[in-house]
Design a protein around this motif. Structure first.
Motif, short mmCIF file in Angstrom:
data_model
loop_
_atom_site.label_atom_id
_atom_site.label_comp_id
_atom_site.label_asym_id
_atom_site.label_seq_id
_atom_site.Cartn_x
_atom_site.Cartn_y
_atom_site.Cartn_z
N ASP A 352 0.82 -1.21 0.00
CA ASP A 352 0.00 0.00 0.00
C ASP A 352 0.86 1.26 0.00
OD1 ASP A 352 -2.79 -1.13 0.29
OD2 ASP A 352 -1.81 -2.07 2.00
N MET A 353 1.99 1.20 0.68
CA MET A 353 2.91 2.34 0.67
C MET A 353 4.33 1.84 0.51
SD MET A 353 1.47 5.01 3.57
CE MET A 353 2.57 6.31 3.01
N LEU A 354 5.08 2.55 -0.33
CA LEU A 354 6.51 2.26 -0.52
C LEU A 354 7.26 3.48 -0.03
CD1 LEU A 354 8.12 0.91 -3.85
CD2 LEU A 354 9.34 1.87 -1.91
N GLN A 355 7.73 3.41 1.20
CA GLN A 355 8.36 4.57 1.83
C GLN A 355 9.87 4.53 1.57
OE1 GLN A 355 5.30 5.14 5.58
NE2 GLN A 355 7.08 3.86 5.88
N VAL A 356 10.38 5.61 0.99
CA VAL A 356 11.80 5.70 0.68
C VAL A 356 12.38 6.86 1.47
CG1 VAL A 356 13.54 5.99 -1.11
CG2 VAL A 356 11.42 4.76 -1.62
N GLY A 357 13.40 6.57 2.28
CA GLY A 357 14.05 7.61 3.07
C GLY A 357 15.54 7.64 2.80
N PHE A 358 16.21 8.66 3.30
CA PHE A 358 17.64 8.81 3.12
C PHE A 358 18.36 8.39 4.40
CE2 PHE A 358 15.83 11.33 -0.18
CZ PHE A 358 16.74 11.30 -1.22
N LEU A 359 19.48 7.73 4.22
CA LEU A 359 20.26 7.27 5.36
C LEU A 359 20.65 8.45 6.26
CD1 LEU A 359 21.85 4.98 6.78
CD2 LEU A 359 23.81 5.59 5.32
N LYS A 360 20.52 8.23 7.56
CA LYS A 360 20.93 9.22 8.55
C LYS A 360 21.97 8.59 9.46
CE LYS A 360 16.37 11.38 8.35
NZ LYS A 360 15.97 10.58 7.17
N LEU A 361 23.06 9.29 9.69
CA LEU A 361 24.13 8.78 10.53
C LEU A 361 23.85 9.19 11.98
CD1 LEU A 361 27.22 9.34 8.23
CD2 LEU A 361 25.92 7.26 8.62
N LEU A 362 23.01 8.39 12.64
CA LEU A 362 22.55 8.69 13.98
C LEU A 362 23.67 8.56 15.00
CD1 LEU A 362 19.23 6.62 13.89
CD2 LEU A 362 19.54 9.03 13.31
N LYS A 363 23.62 9.42 16.00
CA LYS A 363 24.58 9.29 17.09
C LYS A 363 24.40 7.94 17.78
CE LYS A 363 24.89 14.22 18.24
NZ LYS A 363 24.63 15.25 19.29
N GLY A 364 25.50 7.25 17.98
CA GLY A 364 25.44 5.96 18.66
C GLY A 364 25.28 4.78 17.74
N ALA A 365 24.93 5.01 16.46
CA ALA A 365 24.74 3.91 15.51
C ALA A 365 26.10 3.47 14.95
CB ALA A 365 23.81 4.33 14.39
N ALA A 366 26.19 2.18 14.63
CA ALA A 366 27.45 1.61 14.15
C ALA A 366 27.84 2.11 12.76
CB ALA A 366 27.36 0.09 14.16
N MET A 367 26.89 2.71 12.03
CA MET A 367 27.22 3.26 10.71
C MET A 367 28.33 4.30 10.79
SD MET A 367 25.70 2.02 8.01
CE MET A 367 26.33 3.31 6.96
N TYR A 376 31.56 8.86 3.38
CA TYR A 376 30.29 9.51 3.69
C TYR A 376 30.48 10.99 4.00
CZ TYR A 376 27.26 5.44 3.74
OH TYR A 376 26.51 4.36 3.37
N VAL A 377 29.62 11.80 3.39
CA VAL A 377 29.47 13.21 3.75
C VAL A 377 28.03 13.37 4.19
CG1 VAL A 377 29.60 15.60 2.97
CG2 VAL A 377 31.18 13.89 2.03
N TYR A 378 27.81 14.02 5.33
CA TYR A 378 26.45 14.12 5.84
C TYR A 378 26.23 15.47 6.51
CZ TYR A 378 28.67 12.96 10.33
OH TYR A 378 29.48 12.97 11.45
N MET A 379 24.98 15.79 6.74
CA MET A 379 24.63 17.06 7.37
C MET A 379 25.25 17.13 8.76
SD MET A 379 20.58 17.16 6.35
CE MET A 379 20.26 18.56 7.43
N PRO A 380 25.92 18.23 9.11
CA PRO A 380 26.51 18.33 10.44
C PRO A 380 25.49 18.53 11.55
CG PRO A 380 26.83 20.38 9.23
CD PRO A 380 26.21 19.40 8.27
N GLN A 381 24.28 18.92 11.20
CA GLN A 381 23.22 19.09 12.18
C GLN A 381 22.14 18.02 11.96
OE1 GLN A 381 23.27 20.50 8.89
NE2 GLN A 381 23.29 22.56 9.77
N ALA A 382 21.29 17.84 12.96
CA ALA A 382 20.19 16.88 12.82
C ALA A 382 19.33 17.27 11.62
CB ALA A 382 19.36 16.85 14.09
N PRO A 383 18.90 16.27 10.81
CA PRO A 383 18.88 14.83 11.10
C PRO A 383 20.10 14.04 10.62
CG PRO A 383 17.56 15.26 9.16
CD PRO A 383 18.08 16.60 9.62
N TYR A 384 21.23 14.70 10.36
CA TYR A 384 22.47 14.02 9.98
C TYR A 384 22.31 13.19 8.71
CZ TYR A 384 22.60 14.96 14.98
OH TYR A 384 22.47 15.56 16.22
N GLN A 385 21.50 13.70 7.79
CA GLN A 385 21.21 12.97 6.55
C GLN A 385 22.43 12.93 5.65
OE1 GLN A 385 17.35 13.58 4.72
NE2 GLN A 385 18.36 13.95 2.76
#
Length: 581
Positions: A352-367, A376-385
């Motif tokens: 019914d829904m195909l949700q596509v999001g962008f990877l976020k480098l969350l604090k504490g995550a092993a990524m 990887y280059v990512y946003m320095p502020q939240a959501p760290y996309q």
């Protein structure tokens, strides 16, 4: 002593489970505790004013990825307004790199690291006992000492979920009647996906089933619209989740229950329960993320594809369960070719829904350990996309942002269900290329720069089809688009370009005034022509729309009646002889 627990939610319809847990689990303390919920759409000064008006001695703020940047602006302002107020922060965004956060925001006195029900309770008790910061030594509490040094402490978890008091009462339910209510029956996750914070906590803890049944009964008794389980993997343990599904299936209620599950933990016994589930009672969200085996191996995710697809197709075939599936853009080894394959693989499941999001480098995550390896280059502020990596530059990511926007409007919103599946059939089931072409059109017309009314979405799709040489059988497609328009928005949207062919007014009048209408409309009674026009629509099609739902092109002039009820749209073809075209 007055305590104000503050949550800044991502949307108005959201509610905060975290501050309700804290509130309920501190009720035995001799202090005045209040809750304040706002959203990130509130102005900074308005939030600060509401805090100021409460005049708290202690302010607790829940910090998440969606609100941390606003919280960082709020903290200095609140400190200026209430310089003697002690500030306590908690939540995932401050449970990692806690010392750095407290150094950057010297007005923060304490940080609750990890699960806060017991830690916050013990901290409040210590403050009520008038202990100074040096005397406070509580697991899970980082503190600022009088010499401005910081004791970071360690994050904690609650070992027995039954000790946590149920966070809702009658007033909460009344106040949240227009919002999503969150609930959890477990904490932790058996998996270690590197992009997820759950990888930082080992093991799964469960709330006793007798408590879960009693609490779900409470929601049902109060006629709650939706209960969203925040369990990271609801179906991790069959001994826990099968009884819950069986319990829900037996209820007579309108409440919908939302779960995040893994697709390969669904056996025949579970399927038997799901098949008999009342329609609309549950909805599932299934994270697939990618179908690239090398990608899945790098992020420590197991996707037994054949088993997953068989189970998802079974659920979809039951026709009673709303299903979301998820993909993530920006994972290791996933270039645009690989993503296109993942997208097409998942599209064919027809969820019914195909949700596509962008990877976020969350604090504490092993990524975060893979940043250098995959550039990887990512946003320095939240959501760290993530904005680029070794496999996709930002120009590619930018195009995919528009791709996702178009997907949301034309697939996930549900207005164009049969048009989209027929268009993609004409693209030889290459759903990625269809949406990429549409996104290119969208960007060329600069449609991504402004929001659009639903009616305009039909106009843009029509224009895209008109100028697209890959799309054949356009007259047929326009009939299907007309069909979709009559199935949504109560049939009120009619763009001029479509081949509308209403039945002659005298013919429809004769149909409605005769007994023939009784065969097509349940409990039909003529009240007024205005009532008929509001509730029913009769339209002539040049093709068989029942065949079109499975992408079969069959020329056939026929009339269909659409009835708009509170619980949906009902339609059927009118037999030749019952109406004269």
């Amino acid at each position: 002593m007055k305590v104000l627990l503050t949550a800044i939610n991502a949307k108005y319809i959201h509610s905060s489970l975290a501050i309700r847990y804290i509130y309920k689990n501190c009720q035995d303390l001799s202090c005045d505790i209040e809750m304040l919920e706002v959203s990130i759409n509130n102005h900074l000064i308005d939030i600060a004013n509401q805090i100021f008006d409460a005049r708290p001695d202690i302010l607790g703020i829940s910090c998440y990825i969606w609100n941390i940047e606003l919280v960082k602006q709020l903290l200095p302002l609140v400190h200026r307004l209430l310089p003697n107020c002690k500030i306590i922060c908690g939540g995932p965004e401050v449970s990692y790199a806690t010392k750095e956060f407290m150094q950057d925001f010297p007005m923060v006195d304490f940080v609750v690291r990890g699960e806060g029900e017991k830690a916050f309770h013990d901290l409040l008790q210590a403050l009520l006992d008038d202990k100074n910061n040096e005397e406070i030594k509580i697991a899970g509490i980082a503190k600022r000492n009088s010499d401005d040094t910081i004791d970071e402490n360690i994050a904690v978890t609650v070992s027995d979920l039954d000790e946590i008091i149920f966070p809702y009462n009658d007033n909460d339910i009344e106040n949240l009647k227009d919002k999503i209510i969150y609930y959890e029956s477990s904490r932790g996750c058996p998996y270690s996906c590197k992009y997820c914070l759950s990888c930082a906590t080992k093991g799964v803890r469960y709330r006793s089933l007798d408590k879960v049944f009693a609490e779900l009964s409470y929601f049902i008794k109060h006629n709650v619209r939706q209960v969203k389980f925040v369990d990271r993997t609801f179906n991790a343990d069959k001994k826990h989740y099968l009884p819950i599904l069986e319990f829900i299936a037996k209820q007579d209620c309108r409440t919908n229950f939302h779960f995040e599950i893994v697709a390969h933990h669904i056996d025949d016994e579970i399927k038997a329960v799901l098949k008999k589930m009342p329609k609309g009672r549950v909805q599932f969200e299934i994270g697939i993320q990618s179908t690239n085996l090398k990608t899945l191996g790098q992020i420590s995710r197991a996707n037994p594809w054949e088993e997953m697809t068989n189970n998802i197709k079974s659920i979809m075939a039951y026709g009673n369960i709303h299903l979301h599936v998820d993909l993530i853009i920006g994972l290791p080894y996933e270039d645009i070719t690989s993503f296109a394959k993942s997208f097409n693989d998942v599209y064919l499941l027809q969820a019914d829904m195909l949700q596509v999001g962008f990877l976020k480098l969350l604090k504490g995550a092993a990524m975060n350990d893979l940043i250098q390896e995959h550039d990887y280059v990512y946003m320095p502020q939240a959501p760290y996309q993530v904005i680029s990596n070794k496999y996709m530059d930002y120009a590619t990511m930018r195009k995919l942002q528009i791709f996702v926007d178009v997907l949301e409007l034309y697939y996930n919103a549900g207005r164009f269900k049969y048009t989209i599946i027929n268009l993609i059939k004409q693209y030889n089931q290459d759903a990625y290329t269809f949406f990429a072409d549409f996104a290119q059109y969208w960007q060329a017309k600069k449609l991504h720069l402004a929001p659009h009314a639903p009616k305009n979405l039909y106009v843009f799709l029509y224009d895209f089809i008109e100028q697209n040489s890959k799309i054949k059988d356009k007259e047929y497609i326009y009939n299907v688009l007309k069909f979709d328009a009559l199935l949504t928005d109560k049939g009120k949207i009619k763009i001029d370009m479509l081949p509308w062919k209403e039945v002659d007014k005298k013919v429809t009048d004769d149909f409605y005034m005769s007994e023939k209408a009784l065969a097509y409309i349940n409990n039909y009674q003529f009240k007024s022509w205005r009532d008929l026009k509001k509730k029913f629509s009769i339209e002539v099609f040049a093709y068989d729309m029942n065949e079109a739902k499975s992408c079969q092109i069959k020329a056939k002039e026929n009339a269909m009646i659409f009835a708009y009820e509170d619980d949906g749209v009902f339609y059927q073809e009118i037999k030749q002889g019952d109406i004269n075209l």
